[in-house]
Design a protein around this motif. Structure first.
Motif, PDB file in Angstrom:
ATOM      1  N   SER A  52       0.827  -1.207   0.000  1.00 27.42           N
ATOM      2  CA  SER A  52       0.000   0.000   0.000  1.00 27.42           C
ATOM      3  C   SER A  52       0.858   1.253   0.000  1.00 27.42           C
ATOM      4  N   ASN A  53       2.011   1.198   0.693  1.00 28.45           N
ATOM      5  CA  ASN A  53       2.912   2.354   0.684  1.00 28.45           C
ATOM      6  C   ASN A  53       3.538   2.552  -0.694  1.00 28.45           C
ATOM      7  N   GLY A 174       5.807   2.919   6.551  1.00 29.40           N
ATOM      8  CA  GLY A 174       5.530   4.255   6.040  1.00 29.40           C
ATOM      9  C   GLY A 174       6.763   5.141   6.077  1.00 29.40           C
ATOM     10  N   TYR A 285      -8.698   5.083   4.505  1.00 29.15           N
ATOM     11  CA  TYR A 285      -8.139   6.304   5.100  1.00 29.15           C
ATOM     12  C   TYR A 285      -7.006   6.838   4.233  1.00 29.15           C
ATOM     13  N   THR A 286      -6.099   5.935   3.803  1.00 32.49           N
ATOM     14  CA  THR A 286      -4.972   6.348   2.971  1.00 32.49           C
ATOM     15  C   THR A 286      -5.446   6.933   1.645  1.00 32.49           C
ATOM     16  N   ILE A 301       1.118  11.954   3.590  1.00 34.50           N
ATOM     17  CA  ILE A 301       0.146  10.861   3.682  1.00 34.50           C
ATOM     18  C   ILE A 301       0.694   9.747   4.565  1.00 34.50           C
ATOM     19  N   ASN A 302       1.962   9.395   4.349  1.00 34.09           N
ATOM     20  CA  ASN A 302       2.571   8.346   5.168  1.00 34.09           C
ATOM     21  C   ASN A 302       2.614   8.752   6.637  1.00 34.09           C
ATOM     22  N   SER A 305      -0.939   8.716   8.135  1.00 36.76           N
ATOM     23  CA  SER A 305      -1.416   7.339   8.307  1.00 36.76           C
ATOM     24  C   SER A 305      -0.904   6.737   9.607  1.00 36.76           C
TER      25      SER A 305
END
Length: 500
Positions: A52-53, A174, A285-286, A301-302, A305
């Motif tokens: 996802s990252n 992240g 959420y991301t 964003i990271n 999160s």
């Protein structure tokens, strides 16, 4: 050291009434069993979170992951993850865990490395499948090991430590991706997201070797050189006095011992309802943050999160300690269920301020804390059968895996981001069912005891603890004496019914 000892007594990590000999044993168990399990689980979460990252850091464009392709790649991981879980945990009860678990950790590390060099979407699907297949042994295997060493008054706290590894791994991934995206992008002709998978592998492989030297398997199959023979016997005896049976073996009766017991069905439903409802605190959420590129850059964003993950960590620790102190699991889970329902309703409405949405997403991260109590609660209810307990943990988790293969594709398709109307309708309905069904294990156990079925007493009698006239030693084994237990169950069911 006196200050440390006093602090551990205050937080009930090593209770004051615990003898020095037992305290030294539990201290050793913490370092050998809990530490290895956490390290292994950390590397797994690091490797899993990398996808996802990487997706929001360039992989989407490089591999043409548009539409629902991210969902399909995630589902391929869970397909591989689901196939081998139940057989793996059954095999684990017979093979040396100190070799079995590290071997699989090395394998998923190598497939993680392979992900760094894929060229297209189809190769990503293959790699995610094999990362999932080889990572099968990790969570359920280590959960079985951790829940085989501790008494009921210790399980909540230790499972809290183990449960915190997931959000810590996600947070660390992240930060790694931010660093890779900023500092390594283009080095060696590789994009920053590719470097993330390489770094994860560099961390994973050496960590696997730790298990070969330190993982001691379960108490009555412990061949570790780090324990004396007396310590090995004490580890077994203290669990027997708490109603946790020794190995019964794997034979044809195992299926009857699992499938003929209402516990597996109830915890399968209750556990998976609880696990699925905080789902929006993750990828939704991301992607909500990513839908506002003018406000939030990739590093931001990271970093944002990690806030939900930090809430999960704090909540997990508080819930673990509180549930041990209260000597029940349902109460803490009820609080979490109510918070989950409120947050999902806010997100279903959606037409609220960004501040309200942040509250809901982070609140769902906090509500992930009580979900870590499902496994120790199940372990306590299956304390009479080690092999059935191991398989039951895997079966319940397979349900979660299958749900994560199917539900995101139907209720949370990437193309619907960030609104996810269908997803939030689903979450609200499941949140209501979760709260309604939470009292069911206690109601059924109370009815069972009225019929004269008491598995804790059965374990004590089989090992001569009750039959030899030592019934006074059973006090506290099942939270209280048998007479007090009936009263306590009635109070819990009554309070829970009122709360629902």
């Amino acid at each position: 050291m006196r200050i440390v000892d006093r602090f551990t007594e205050i937080i009930d990590w090593y209770p004051k009434a615990m003898s020095k000999e037992e305290r030294h044993l539990v201290y050793k168990i913490d370092w050998l069993v809990l530490s290895f399990s956490c390290i292994s689980y950390f590397t797994k979460n690091l490797d899993v979170s990398a996808l996802s990252n990487a997706y929001v850091s360039g992989m989407k464009e490089d591999l043409n992951l548009y539409g629902n392709r991210l969902n399909y790649a995630t589902s391929m991981y869970f397909v591989g993850y689901a196939i081998f879980q139940i057989p793996s945990n059954i095999v684990l009860t017979r093979l040396p865990a100190e070799y079995y678990l590290p071997a699989f950790e090395v394998m998923w590390g190598l497939f993680t490395l392979g992900t760094a060099f894929i060229k297209n979407y189809n190769q990503l699907l293959v790699m995610r499948f094999f990362v999932g297949f080889t990572a099968t042994a990790c969570w359920v295997g280590n959960a079985h090991i951790v829940n085989s060493w501790y008494t009921r008054q210790e399980l909540g706290k230790r499972n809290a430590i183990y449960g915190c590894v997931s959000p810590v791994g996600a947070m660390f991934a992240g930060y790694l991706q931010s660093a890779a995206y900023t500092n390594l992008s283009g080095n060696g002709g590789l994009a920053g997201w590719r470097w993330l998978f390489i770094i994860c592998t560099i961390i994973t492989i050496p960590c696997a070797l730790i298990g070969v030297f330190f993982c001691p398997n379960v108490p009555d199959r412990n061949r570790s050189r780090w324990f004396t023979e007396r310590e090995k016997q004490i580890a077994v005896d203290r669990l027997l006095k708490d109603g946790f049976a020794k190995t019964r073996g794997v034979d044809r009766s195992l299926f009857k011992r699992i499938l003929g017991n209402w516990r597996i069905y109830v915890f399968f439903v209750v556990g998976n309802l609880f696990w699925m409802t905080p789902y929006p605190s993750g990828l939704p959420y991301t992607l909500w943050l990513a839908s506002m590129p003018s406000k939030y850059s990739v590093p931001m964003i990271n970093n944002l999160s990690t806030i939900a993950n930090a809430g999960t960590i704090v909540s997990t620790m508080i819930c673990g300690f509180y549930s041990d102190w209260r000597q029940n699991r349902w109460e803490t889970m009820l609080y979490g269920g109510i918070l989950i329902l409120v947050c999902n309703i806010v997100l279903l409405v959606w037409n609220v301020s960004d501040g309200a949405k942040f509250f809901a997403f982070i609140g769902l991260g906090v509500a992930n804390g009580p979900t870590n109590l499902i496994v120790p609660w199940l372990a306590e209810y299956m304390s009479h059968d080690l092999e059935a307990r191991s398989a039951s943990i895997a079966i319940v988790n397979v349900g979660w895996v299958v749900i994560n293969c199917v539900v995101p594709l139907v209720a949370w398709p990437t193309a619907s981001a960030p609104r996810y109307l269908g997803g939030y309708i689903w979450s609200v309905i499941m949140s209501v069912l979760e709260i309604i069904l939470l009292p069911l294990p206690m109601i059924l156990e109370r009815q069972e005891r009225k019929k004269g079925i008491d598995y804790t007493r059965m374990v004590l009698e089989e090992n001569g603890i009750v039959a030899a006239g030592l019934e006074e030693k059973t006090k506290g084994v099942d939270d209280q004496s048998l007479e007090e237990s009936d009263v306590k169950d009635e109070k819990e069911v009554a309070v829970n019914t009122i709360a629902v």
